[in-house]
Scaffold this motif. Structure first.
Motif, short mmCIF file in Angstrom:
data_model
loop_
_atom_site.label_atom_id
_atom_site.label_comp_id
_atom_site.label_asym_id
_atom_site.label_seq_id
_atom_site.Cartn_x
_atom_site.Cartn_y
_atom_site.Cartn_z
N GLN A 23 0.81 -1.22 0.00
CA GLN A 23 0.00 0.00 0.00
C GLN A 23 0.85 1.27 0.00
OE1 GLN A 23 -2.23 -0.67 3.55
NE2 GLN A 23 -3.87 -1.76 2.49
N LEU A 24 2.15 1.13 0.21
CA LEU A 24 3.04 2.29 0.28
C LEU A 24 3.74 2.53 -1.04
CD1 LEU A 24 4.90 1.75 3.67
CD2 LEU A 24 3.31 3.57 3.12
N ASN A 25 4.00 3.80 -1.32
CA ASN A 25 4.90 4.16 -2.41
C ASN A 25 6.29 4.12 -1.78
OD1 ASN A 25 6.46 5.31 -4.37
ND2 ASN A 25 5.28 7.20 -4.50
N LEU A 26 7.09 3.13 -2.13
CA LEU A 26 8.39 2.92 -1.49
C LEU A 26 9.52 3.67 -2.19
CD1 LEU A 26 8.06 -0.86 -0.61
CD2 LEU A 26 7.87 1.09 0.92
N THR A 27 9.19 4.75 -2.87
CA THR A 27 10.20 5.59 -3.51
C THR A 27 10.57 6.70 -2.55
OG1 THR A 27 9.28 5.10 -5.67
CG2 THR A 27 10.73 6.99 -5.51
N VAL A 28 11.84 6.76 -2.19
CA VAL A 28 12.34 7.79 -1.28
C VAL A 28 12.78 8.98 -2.12
CG1 VAL A 28 14.04 8.31 0.51
CG2 VAL A 28 13.11 6.00 0.32
N PRO A 29 12.24 10.18 -1.85
CA PRO A 29 12.64 11.35 -2.63
C PRO A 29 14.14 11.59 -2.55
CG PRO A 29 10.76 11.85 -1.23
CD PRO A 29 11.25 10.50 -0.84
N SER A 30 14.70 12.17 -3.61
CA SER A 30 16.14 12.44 -3.64
C SER A 30 16.48 13.56 -2.68
CB SER A 30 16.58 12.80 -5.05
OG SER A 30 15.97 13.99 -5.45
N LYS A 31 17.74 13.59 -2.27
CA LYS A 31 18.21 14.62 -1.34
C LYS A 31 18.50 15.93 -2.04
CE LYS A 31 20.21 11.47 2.01
NZ LYS A 31 21.41 11.05 2.70
N GLY A 32 18.73 15.89 -3.32
CA GLY A 32 19.02 17.10 -4.07
C GLY A 32 18.53 16.96 -5.50
N SER A 33 18.69 18.02 -6.28
CA SER A 33 18.18 17.99 -7.64
C SER A 33 19.02 17.10 -8.55
CB SER A 33 18.13 19.42 -8.19
OG SER A 33 19.44 19.98 -8.16
#
Length: 91
Positions: free
Chosen positions: A40-50
């Protein structure tokens, strides 16, 4: 010296007693808004920078303690992250 101690001691006692008199317990939540499974989770961790790509957590592989912590944050970002670091958009 005793004249300074007495008013400050009285103020401290009044402050402590006043704090107890104004405390009201809040009701506990009936249920949580947490997901019940990894699917049920979106297991994508946002990036730390661009310049960095987002990281995808693979639930088929063993999870390190750090990745388990990331899954906990992804499951309830409002509980773990300070207001300046909230994840925007649906997870």
């Amino acid at each position: 010296m005793n004249h300074i101690l007495k008013p400050s001691a009285i103020f401290t006692v009044l402050l402590a007693v006043g704090g107890c008199a104004t405390y009201h317990a809040l009701p506990l939540a009936e249920s949580s808004n947490l997901k019940t499974g990894l699917e049920q989770l979106n297991l994508t961790v946002p990036s730390k920078g661009s310049n960095n790509d987002p990281t995808k957590i693979n639930p088929e592989k063993p999870l390190s303690p750090d990745k388990i912590g990331l899954v906990a944050v992804l499951n309830s970002p409002s509980h773990w992250l300070p207001p300046s670091r909230k994840i925007s958009g649906p997870l």
